[in-house]
Design a protein around this motif. Structure first.
Motif, short mmCIF file in Angstrom:
data_model
loop_
_atom_site.label_atom_id
_atom_site.label_comp_id
_atom_site.label_asym_id
_atom_site.label_seq_id
_atom_site.Cartn_x
_atom_site.Cartn_y
_atom_site.Cartn_z
N GLY A 1 0.68 -1.14 -0.04
CA GLY A 1 0.00 -0.07 0.22
C GLY A 1 1.00 1.28 0.00
O GLY A 1 0.23 2.30 0.04
N HIS B 1 -10.67 2.39 -13.56
CA HIS B 1 -10.48 3.07 -12.47
C HIS B 1 -10.83 4.31 -12.68
O HIS B 1 -10.74 5.02 -13.78
CB HIS B 1 -9.30 2.98 -11.70
CG HIS B 1 -9.00 3.69 -10.37
ND1 HIS B 1 -9.10 4.84 -10.22
CD2 HIS B 1 -8.87 2.93 -9.11
CE1 HIS B 1 -8.97 5.20 -8.83
NE2 HIS B 1 -8.94 4.04 -8.28
N ARG C 1 -3.43 7.37 -7.37
CA ARG C 1 -4.45 6.54 -6.73
C ARG C 1 -3.98 6.37 -5.33
O ARG C 1 -4.49 6.58 -4.37
CB ARG C 1 -4.50 5.19 -7.39
CG ARG C 1 -5.39 4.10 -6.64
CD ARG C 1 -5.43 2.72 -7.04
NE ARG C 1 -4.08 2.09 -6.91
CZ ARG C 1 -4.15 0.86 -7.38
NH1 ARG C 1 -4.70 0.19 -7.85
NH2 ARG C 1 -2.62 0.47 -7.35
N GLU D 1 -6.35 7.56 -2.01
CA GLU D 1 -6.36 6.53 -0.94
C GLU D 1 -6.45 7.25 0.46
O GLU D 1 -7.30 6.87 1.36
CB GLU D 1 -5.91 5.20 -0.79
CG GLU D 1 -6.38 4.44 -2.10
CD GLU D 1 -5.44 3.10 -2.47
OE1 GLU D 1 -5.79 2.60 -3.27
OE2 GLU D 1 -4.31 3.34 -1.74
N ARG D 2 -5.55 8.26 0.44
CA ARG D 2 -5.14 8.76 1.78
C ARG D 2 -5.99 9.94 2.01
O ARG D 2 -6.04 10.49 2.81
CB ARG D 2 -3.68 9.11 1.71
CG ARG D 2 -2.73 7.94 2.08
CD ARG D 2 -1.37 8.04 1.94
NE ARG D 2 -0.47 6.98 2.11
CZ ARG D 2 -0.60 5.81 1.16
NH1 ARG D 2 -1.43 6.07 0.06
NH2 ARG D 2 0.15 4.68 1.62
N PRO E 1 -8.98 12.10 0.07
CA PRO E 1 -9.97 11.82 -0.99
C PRO E 1 -10.33 13.21 -1.33
O PRO E 1 -11.11 13.43 -2.49
CB PRO E 1 -11.04 11.29 -0.13
CG PRO E 1 -11.02 11.29 1.45
CD PRO E 1 -9.34 11.74 1.41
#
Lengths: 158, 760, 287
Positions: free
Chosen positions: A56, A87, A113, A117-118, A120
């Motif tokens: 991640g 996506h 991405r 993810e961290r 928004p």
């Protein structure tokens, strides 16, 4: 010395490979696993074209040794679309013409991405600094920033 | 009868999704280094550690003896070539030099010059083999700077280089390869009429195109001498021609496939690895793959020239330019062929002037041979002129946009380099900049605003495309110019509009060299311009063919049938005699109406219209560190007609940011030892995302009457104005006229301190 | 080339000590891999220390000090809210090493042991009074960070010795730190000059203690005591700022290179020392 035998996960698939110590994760992905979506632009961590995530965490695959990744979880550009569905970042890059030659695009997508993810709802400045390690020589970054912002809107709506 | 673009879908001018897009966002698209063949070897290049050295001997025996090494090549593997100039992009090259640049012969002429190459079963073995090649060098004195290289007594790179373009013909060799000159009117008479004269000397650093994809080639040569090559290039037909020549092969026996290309900007218009990979493969009898490292890209592939430029301009007190003189000294690198000629031609091209004289010198020195870089030569000379124009505006107390407007070249203006302009859009770009909110926003202390205009010719050239109507009515479009930034989207839109089919039903591909007739390369902002002309031509054939088939099917005379609104229709008194037929309808009956439906567009495209642009920039200077931040940026440029507005904007934005890099931080840094010190992205400082603001793009469309849709090339002009615009903004912010690029912090701080311009 | 990933400090140090050829520690690898690629180093042995648990921990000690593992990445430091609050300068310095991608890998230990005078985290660690804990065949010892690096690529480590972790001292009230560097771009460059300042103020806002460190202006990262002395006892008024600038500049013995000139580096060192001190002061007042 014998090659290292490594078992790991790439885009959700269990894979195993053999590598020499000096081979990087990028060498392994491109030459051994034939995942050529990650690009080599500099081999020194300065261009971001080989961006992947490792458990991640966004990294340059050229700065990771193949023998380090045993038991880890690797995500590359090839795992970004789910089946036929792109996506939202991929869709928005296309809609906003956020690529010209396209060589930096996989790296930008993987890095973007990881950002969304961290965070928004990143500001333009946050997007620009997060992506400062991804060089693009064609677009002047304008349409890339726009595409990331727009993708964030779509993703927030779920 | 067939007409252009009358069918009505109207994809041209809209923001369609590029047909190659999905492959590029999923990692599926194959770029130069993504090709592999079974049994392939890895090739690597041994490069000179010296900037200038005679190669006394090369002993490859130890390398050849290393297990896993399958071939080693040196200068002895290529026949020498006679001197012969050939076009390369907008520049010229000479096979005598090309063969020496791909592998050094008598001398190594720059650090990184290829000296030998090996092919081995692994990269590690190839690397080891390079260390086993013994090269005996006789190190010679070197020269890096252009002015030093021109001095009498400077180390000479070529004993047989005599300055061309001077009378009488020199009897001593020189590093000055040629002198060129253009003259219009009488500059002395012009300066005599001037109320104000500004004269300045400028210096620019060599900068690299900076494409993210390193050069790559995969070659396989069979025992019968036929060869296949995959490589990233702006022109695979050009690669084929060069390789055939260097390897002594028939052109028909080499098939070159252009991979997707990861940026070029002019730098992928020449050959480096391609002939080496072929020669290694021929020797090893196995496929050979070669990829440059980033260090090799910087040290051994073409940057553009650094230069010294002197500009002298005169104007009346009302602001009319009455005379312009310039002297341009451009570095060519190790072999002649800098872009000084286009630099000379473009210098004053944006302006309507009666008296112009520009002299240029093409100068060799111990640096990599320059390659084309986006509007080659023009940014350098126009930077100097645009800086002086700004200074004249200041001296006369005139608004810099008004001054440019007053002198702007327009339709009917005779350019100093020869032609009379047709319709061009400089005034329109100046007007649109003037109307922006950006131009009218106030600035704070240490902030500055600059404006500059730019000109580039654009070219047409040999182009060949095919349109094939498939059995299901879909259309295969084949072009022969690599798609470097949305070409397929533009061509597909034109084809769809021309043939009355849906955009998604057109599948464009870039064919290999065996698929189409000769195509000149993607360069000179020509591929969308020429390609769309060829598509119109190919579509015309298909429409005429379908009309003829309809005549037979409907039993009508040719004058009773026409292509209108995307269909073949019966017309006039026959209007109700048959149902209109679409391309898909003809596809179904192709077999019984004469066979496959194919259009083949081939032409040497003429009438490329120049594209002019004006850039506006705001920046802020940190007076304590000399660091410059670009705050705001607007580009206005004449596109003629934007086939795909988003990709045209992208060209404007990308060119502007490359120009920002050139102006502020990019440069080749050499040590006293003649070696390049910053051969990597860490210290060759291209702009990163956080360095630049959004780039506003204003599309101006002054149709080019020579193109069926009014298109002009757009790709190169955007890199011309930024250097001048930023220098002008720096002057506006600090009161200091910066004449040397890059305007990097140490230089800026030094100037501020010397002029006593400080924060305290 | 042999690769080992031991799980204990002892095993790692034994591997290093016993290696016949050149041995290299692999932490984040962001310098090592680049150097291997460009043939600057060709080690016979690579010892990956990331599987040694204590190289990966960030812990706040009972006395208020901190222990940070040598192989903790910049991204992990950034995500540690409490550490960021107490030692903002150390964290921001570590976060300036390379891109987001590099942050996912680059470590404090690697940044120090790469032996570059331009390393971003080192001036901040030195200003913070950080101590490196080394482990080797003879056991463990602590060394102030300013004493670890002797010169470019030269470290004070013995054969078999490596940096396991860093200790940061307990923080008195009204203390803070800051780090600034000068680069031509906004990101991705190596520091042309770096400045770390850590200081403590009293209730009146007067500086009672300070440490100032400068990077990229000498063969090693400097602890500039004269610069600290120039501001202790002051509220960093204009006069103290000028004294600080002068002291910082006087300490510089830089070189001309592709990244900056001697003149430029000296000038910038003063500017950065002042700007960094002002940030640290501002932070300390609100701590």
């Amino acid at each position: 010395m014998a090659k290292h035998h490594i078992e790991t996960t790439v885009n959700g698939d269990a894979v195993e490979f053999l590598c020499e110590t000096e081979e990087t994760l990028l060498d392994v992905l491109r030459d051994t696993l034939h995942l050529t979506g990650s690009k080599e632009g500099c081999a020194s961590g300065d261009c971001g074209a080989c961006s992947v995530t490792l458990d991640g965490r966004l990294v340059c695959a050229c700065l990771v040794l193949g023998c380090e990744v045993g038991g880890r979880r690797i995500e590359t550009i090839e795992g970004m679309a789910e089946g036929e569905a792109l996506h939202p970042l991929q869709t928005k890059f296309l809609e906003h013409a956020a690529l010209q030659c396209g060589i930096c695009t996989p790296g930008f997508l993987v890095a973007s991405r990881a950002l969304l993810e961290r965070n928004p709802n990143p500001s333009e400045t946050e997007i620009r600094y997060w992506l400062a390690g991804n060089l693009c020589r064609c677009t002047g970054y304008d349409k890339i920033v726009t595409a990331v912002k727009d993708a964030a809107v779509v993703m927030r709506k779920g | 009868m067939a007409e252009n673009g009358t069918n009505g879908h109207g994809y041209v001018g809209t923001r369609t999704i590029r047909p190659d897009g999905v492959d590029k966002v999923t990692g599926r698209a194959r770029f130069g280094a993504d090709f592999n063949l079974p049994g392939q070897l890895i090739g690597r290049v041994l490069r000179s550690p010296h900037p200038h050295a005679r190669i006394v001997a090369i002993d490859t025996s130890k390398a050849e003896a290393l297990p896993g090494v399958k071939a080693v090549i040196t200068r002895d593997d290529f026949a020498d070539q006679p001197s012969e100039f050939i076009p390369a992009g907008e520049m010229m090259m000479n096979y005598k030099d090309v063969v020496r640049n791909v592998l050094a012969r008598e001398k190594a002429l720059y650090e990184g010059h290829a000296v030998a190459a090996v092919a081995a079963t692994s990269a590690a073995i190839a690397r080891r083999a390079l260390k086993l090649i013994d090269v005996t060098y006789e190190v010679l004195p070197h020269v890096i700077d252009v002015v030093e290289a021109m001095r009498p007594g400077a180390p000479l790179l070529h004993d047989d280089l005599f300055t061309a373009g001077v009378e009488p013909k020199p009897d001593k060799p020189s590093n000055i390869a040629k002198r060129v000159e253009i003259t219009l009117g009488d500059v002395d008479a012009g300066f005599a009429k001037a109320d104000v004269i500004v004269e300045r000397e400028f210096k620019t650093a060599p900068v690299h195109q900076g494409y993210i994809e390193p050069h790559a080639a995969l070659a396989t040569v069979s025992e019968d001498g036929t060869a296949e090559l995959w490589c990233c290039t702006q022109g695979h037909y050009i690669v084929r021609a060069h390789c055939a020549r260097l390897l002594g092969l028939d052109i028909a026996k080499i098939r070159v496939t252009a991979s997707e290309i990861g940026g070029g900007f002019g730098g992928k218009t020449v050959v480096y690895l391609e002939p080496l990979a072929l020669a290694l493969s021929r020797k090893a009898k196995r496929p050979v793959k070669m990829v440059m490292s980033r260090e090799e890209v910087f040290k051994a592939s073409g940057p553009t020239s650094g230069a010294t430029v002197r500009v002298k301009m005169g104007a009346t007190k009302d602001g009319k330019f009455v005379a312009g003189f310039a002297e341009l000294k451009y570095q060519a690198g190790a072999f002649q062929g800098s872009p000084v000629q286009p630099g000379v031609m473009c210098a004053y091209a944006p302006y309507d002037m009666e008296n112009v004289k520009v002299i240029g010198y093409d100068v060799v020195s111990n640096r990599p041979k320059v390659a084309a870089y986006r509007a080659p030569g023009a940014p350098i000379s126009e930077f100097a002129v645009e800086s002086v124009v700004d200074e004249i505006a200041k001296k006369l107390g005139l608004d810099p946009i008004e001054l440019r407007m007053m002198n702007a070249a327009r339709e009917g203006t005779k350019a100093a380099y020869g032609p009379k302009f047709g319709p061009i859009g400089l005034e329109e770009t100046l007007n649109s900049i003037k109307k922006t909110e950006h131009w009218n926003t106030p600035l704070r202390k240490w902030q500055g605003r600059g404006v500059a205009s730019g000109f580039w010719f654009n070219i047409g050239g040999e182009t060949c495309v095919s349109l094939t109507v498939n059995e299901d009515g879909t259309v295969s479009l084949m072009a022969g110019t690599p798609d470097i930034g949305g070409l397929r989207a533009s061509l597909a839109a034109v084809a769809a509009d021309e043939l009355g089919v849906e955009y998604d039903k057109v599948r464009p591909i870039i064919g290999d060299t065996g698929s189409l007739g000769f195509n000149f390369l993607t360069g000179g902002s020509r591929s969308a311009f020429s390609g769309s002309m060829a598509i119109v031509e190919a579509a015309k054939q298909i429409k005429a063919d379908c009309c003829a088939r309809a005549c037979k099917l409907w039993d009508l005379k040719p004058e009773q049938v026409a292509w209108e609104r995307g269909r073949v229709r019966p017309i006039g008194d026959a209007a109700d005699k048959a149902k209109p037929m679409s391309i898909a309808d003809f596809a179904k009956v192709a077999g019984k109406t004469g066979g496959p439906i194919v259009g083949y567009g081939r032409l040497n495209a003429q009438g490329a219209g120049p594209s002019l642009g004006t850039h506006l920039v705001d920046l802020e200077v940190d007076p304590e560190t000399g660091r410059v931040t670009i705050l705001r940026y607007t580009v206005a440029q004449d596109a003629g007609k934007a086939l795909h507005p988003a990709y045209v904007e992208g060209q404007f934005q990308g060119g502007a940011v490359q120009g920002i890099g050139w102006a502020l931080n990019e440069e080749y840094v050499y040590g006293d030892d003649g070696k390049l010190q910053n051969a990597g992205f860490l210290d060759y400082r291209m702009p990163v995302a956080s360095d630049v603001p959004m780039i506003d793009a204003i599309l101006v469309e002054v149709a080019n009457p020579k193109h069926p849709y009014g298109v002009r090339g757009v790709g190169e002009t955007p890199i011309v104005p930024p250097l001048g615009a930023i220098a002008n903004a720096m002057e506006n912010a600090t009161g200091i006229r910066f004449t040397e690029l890059p305007m990097s912090p140490p230089k800026v701080l030094k100037a501020l301190r010397e002029k006593g311009v400080t924060a305290k | 080339m042999r690769y080992e990933a031991p799980e204990t400090v002892e095993r790692a140090s034994a591997l290093l000590a016993d290696s016949a050829g050149e041995a290299r520690i692999l932490a984040g690898g962001t310098d090592l891999l680049v150097q291997m690629r460009s043939d600057i180093v060709d080690p016979a042995l690579i010892v990956d220390i990331k599987r040694i648990a204590e190289t990966r921990w960030i812990t706040e000690e009972p006395g208020g000090g901190w222990r940070i593992g040598a192989a903790v990445t910049g991204a992990e430091l950034k995500e540690h809210a409490r550490l960021k609050q107490v030692w903002p300068g150390v964290v921001e310095a570590a976060n300036l090493i390379g891109s987001t991608q590099v942050q996912g890998r680059a470590t404090l230990g690697g940044n120090l042991c790469n032996g570059s005078p331009a390393a971003d985290s080192v001036p901040a660690l030195i200003a913070a009074g950080a101590v490196a804990t080394l482990a080797g065949p003879q056991g463990r010892r602590d060394l102030p960070v300013e004493d670890v690096m002797l010169g470019p690529r030269k470290l004070a480590l013995g054969k078999g010795e490596f940096v396991v972790s860093f200790g940061l001292p307990p923080r008195p009230p009204r203390s803070s730190d800051a780090y600034l560097r000068f680069i031509p771009r906004t990101e991705m460059d190596i520091a042309v000059v770096g400045a770390g300042v850590s200081l403590t103020v009293d209730a009146s806002g007067t500086i009672t203690e300070a440490r100032v460190s400068l990077g990229a202006v000498a063969p090693r990262v400097l602890l500039v005591r004269e610069a600290a002395a120039a501001i202790v006892g002051s509220r960093l008024d204009r006069v103290a700022q000028d004294r600080l600038e002068a002291a910082a500049r006087a300490a510089c013995t830089p070189i001309d290179d592709k990244r900056g000139t001697v003149e430029f580096r000296i000038q910038i060192a003063g500017v950065l020392a002042r700007r960094t001190a002002l940030i640290a002061l501002d932070r300390a007042r609100t701590q």
